[in-house]
Design an enzyme around this catalytic site. Structure first.
Site, PDB file in Angstrom:
ATOM      1  N   ASP A 145      33.999  54.832  40.059  1.00 35.88           N
ATOM      2  CA  ASP A 145      34.245  53.658  39.246  1.00 35.88           C
ATOM      3  C   ASP A 145      35.565  53.098  39.750  1.00 35.88           C
ATOM      4  O   ASP A 145      36.624  53.709  39.569  1.00 35.88           O
ATOM      5  CB  ASP A 145      34.350  54.048  37.771  1.00 35.88           C
ATOM      6  CG  ASP A 145      34.688  52.864  36.866  1.00 35.88           C
ATOM      7  OD1 ASP A 145      35.041  51.789  37.381  1.00 35.88           O
ATOM      8  OD2 ASP A 145      34.623  53.026  35.628  1.00 35.88           O
ATOM      9  N   SER A 161      34.876  38.398  48.575  1.00 35.83           N
ATOM     10  CA  SER A 161      35.377  37.377  47.665  1.00 35.83           C
ATOM     11  C   SER A 161      34.198  36.502  47.257  1.00 35.83           C
ATOM     12  O   SER A 161      33.131  37.009  46.916  1.00 35.83           O
ATOM     13  CB  SER A 161      36.490  36.576  48.349  1.00 35.83           C
ATOM     14  OG  SER A 161      36.990  35.564  47.517  1.00 35.83           O
ATOM     15  N   TYR A 164      36.173  34.667  36.358  1.00 36.19           N
ATOM     16  CA  TYR A 164      35.648  35.140  37.648  1.00 36.19           C
ATOM     17  C   TYR A 164      36.446  34.497  38.780  1.00 36.19           C
ATOM     18  O   TYR A 164      36.884  35.185  39.723  1.00 36.19           O
ATOM     19  CB  TYR A 164      34.166  34.801  37.767  1.00 36.19           C
ATOM     20  CG  TYR A 164      33.573  35.110  39.121  1.00 36.19           C
ATOM     21  CD1 TYR A 164      33.262  36.410  39.482  1.00 36.19           C
ATOM     22  CD2 TYR A 164      33.324  34.088  40.043  1.00 36.19           C
ATOM     23  CE1 TYR A 164      32.717  36.701  40.729  1.00 36.19           C
ATOM     24  CE2 TYR A 164      32.780  34.368  41.287  1.00 36.19           C
ATOM     25  CZ  TYR A 164      32.478  35.669  41.632  1.00 36.19           C
ATOM     26  OH  TYR A 164      31.947  35.951  42.866  1.00 36.19           O
ATOM     27  N   LYS A 217      38.841  36.311  41.768  1.00 34.08           N
ATOM     28  CA  LYS A 217      38.632  36.133  43.204  1.00 34.08           C
ATOM     29  C   LYS A 217      39.791  35.382  43.870  1.00 34.08           C
ATOM     30  O   LYS A 217      40.125  35.660  45.028  1.00 34.08           O
ATOM     31  CB  LYS A 217      37.303  35.407  43.451  1.00 34.08           C
ATOM     32  CG  LYS A 217      36.075  36.200  43.044  1.00 34.08           C
ATOM     33  CD  LYS A 217      35.965  37.516  43.800  1.00 34.08           C
ATOM     34  CE  LYS A 217      34.647  38.237  43.512  1.00 34.08           C
ATOM     35  NZ  LYS A 217      34.535  39.519  44.241  1.00 34.08           N
ATOM     36  N   THR A 222      21.241  38.259  44.338  1.00 31.00           N
ATOM     37  CA  THR A 222      21.622  39.662  44.249  1.00 31.00           C
ATOM     38  C   THR A 222      21.522  40.118  42.804  1.00 31.00           C
ATOM     39  O   THR A 222      21.544  39.312  41.878  1.00 31.00           O
ATOM     40  CB  THR A 222      23.063  39.878  44.756  1.00 31.00           C
ATOM     41  OG1 THR A 222      23.942  38.983  44.060  1.00 31.00           O
ATOM     42  CG2 THR A 222      23.156  39.606  46.242  1.00 31.00           C
TER      43      THR A 222
END
Length: 272
Positions: free
Chosen positions: A57, A135, A149, A153, A184
Site C-alpha cells: 500500500d 501523471s 485529482y 498530479k 482502465t
C-alpha cells in the site's frame, strides 16, 4: 537488449497490469506490487521467477521503503521504477470532503513520493536508473469536478521536475508519462463521493460526456512504455494518446496571452 529489473506499483489492474505483462513478455524481470498480492498469482503461474510479487500500500511510507529494498535484494539491482498507483477523485471543490481530499493526496502524491525516495539510494549507488511517474493530462491542465485529482498530479509534476534536475548527475533519468483518457479499471478502494450538490449536476454531465468520447485503448500504450524503459535519453514529459497535445497547447497559448496582457502591470510590481 539487456533485460531490466523493473519495480511497478499497482500491478494488479489497469496500466500497471498491462505494462507488467508487456515487460515480462519482453524478457524483463519485474517486482510487481499490489495491495492484494493474491491478484498477482496468475503472473507468477505464467512467468515464474521472472516476476516477484510483493504486497504494498503506497500510502504506507515504511512499507514502500521495505518493498523497494526487498525487490532490490531479490534481483540484485533496480533499473526502472514505474509509479502507477493512483485513482481519480470525482467531485467539485465545494463538494470534496476532508477525508476524500487527504486520501487523494496520500495515494497519488505522497505514495509516489515514498516509492521514489525509497528507490533513489539504490540508483545513486549504481549511478544509473530511470523513474517513470504516471501523471496525467490532468497534471498539466485542470478540469472541473477533478480539482483534487488535478492538485495531486500537478504536485507530482512539480516534484518530479525538480527531481530530474537533482539526480541527473547521478545518471538517473525521470519521465512523467501523461495519459489522456483511457479505458482502465477504476480503483476499487477510491472513496465514494459523500457530498453531492445538485447545482453541479449539469456541469458533471458535460464533463462525463466529453471524457467518454475520448477514451483510448490502454493496450496500445505498451510499445511506447517498453521503448521508454530502454531509451538512453528519455524525455522528461511524454503524452499518451492524441487527446492531450491539442488541449495542452491551447491552454498554454491562453496562459501566455494572459501573462503578456498583464506584463506591464506585473513588471511595475517589481518595485526597485
Amino acid at each position: 537488449m539487456k533485460p531490466k529489473i523493473i519495480f511497478i506499483t499497482a500491478a494488479s489492474r489497469g496500466f500497471g497490469r498491462i505494462w507488467t505483462e508487456a515487460a515480462l513478455e519482453a524478457g524483463h524481470r519485474v517486482v510487481a506490487t499490489a495491495r492484494n498480492v493474491d491478484s498477482l498469482a496468475e503472473l507468477v503461474d505464467k512467468y515464474g521467477d521472472a516476476v516477484y510479487p510483493l504486497q504494498l500500500d503506497v500510502t504506507d511510507r515504511s512499507a514502500a521503503f521495505s518493498a523497494v529494498a526487498e525487490g532490490h535484494r531479490h534481483f540484485g539491482a533496480l533499473d526502472v521504477v514505474i509509479n502507477v498507483a493512483g485513482f481519480s477523485l470525482y467531485g467539485t471543490i465545494e463538494e470534496t470532503t476532508e477525508y476524500e481530499a487527504r486520501a487523494q493526496l496520500e495515494t497519488n502524491l505522497f505514495g509516489t513520493l515514498w516509492v521514489t525516495q525509497a528507490a533513489l539510494p539504490f540508483m545513486r549507488q549504481q549511478q544509473a536508473g530511470h523513474i517513470i511517474q504516471v501523471s496525467s493530462v490532468g497534471g498539466v491542465v485542470s478540469f472541473p469536478t477533478l480539482g483534487l485529482y488535478n492538485a495531486s498530479k500537478w504536485g507530482l509534476e512539480a516534484f518530479s521536475e525538480a527531481l530530474a534536475m537533482e539526480v541527473k548527475d547521478f545518471g538517473i533519468k525521470v519521465t512523467l508519462v501523461e495519459p489522456g483518457v483511457y479505458e482502465t479499471s477504476d480503483d476499487e478502494n477510491a472513496p465514494v463521493q459523500e457530498n453531492i450538490i445538485p447545482a453541479y449536476d449539469p456541469l458533471r454531465a458535460v464533463i462525463r460526456q466529453k471524457f467518454s468520447a475520448k477514451k483510448g485503448d490502454p493496450g496500445a500504450t505498451t510499445a511506447l512504455i517498453l521503448n521508454m524503459i530502454s531509451e538512453p535519453e528519455p524525455p522528461l514529459r511524454l503524452f499518451l494518446g492524441n487527446f492531450p497535445y491539442p488541449l495542452v497547447t491551447s491552454k498554454y497559448q491562453e496562459r501566455l496571452a494572459t501573462w503578456a496582457q498583464w506584463k506591464k502591470a506585473s513588471d511595475a510590481a517589481q518595485g526597485k
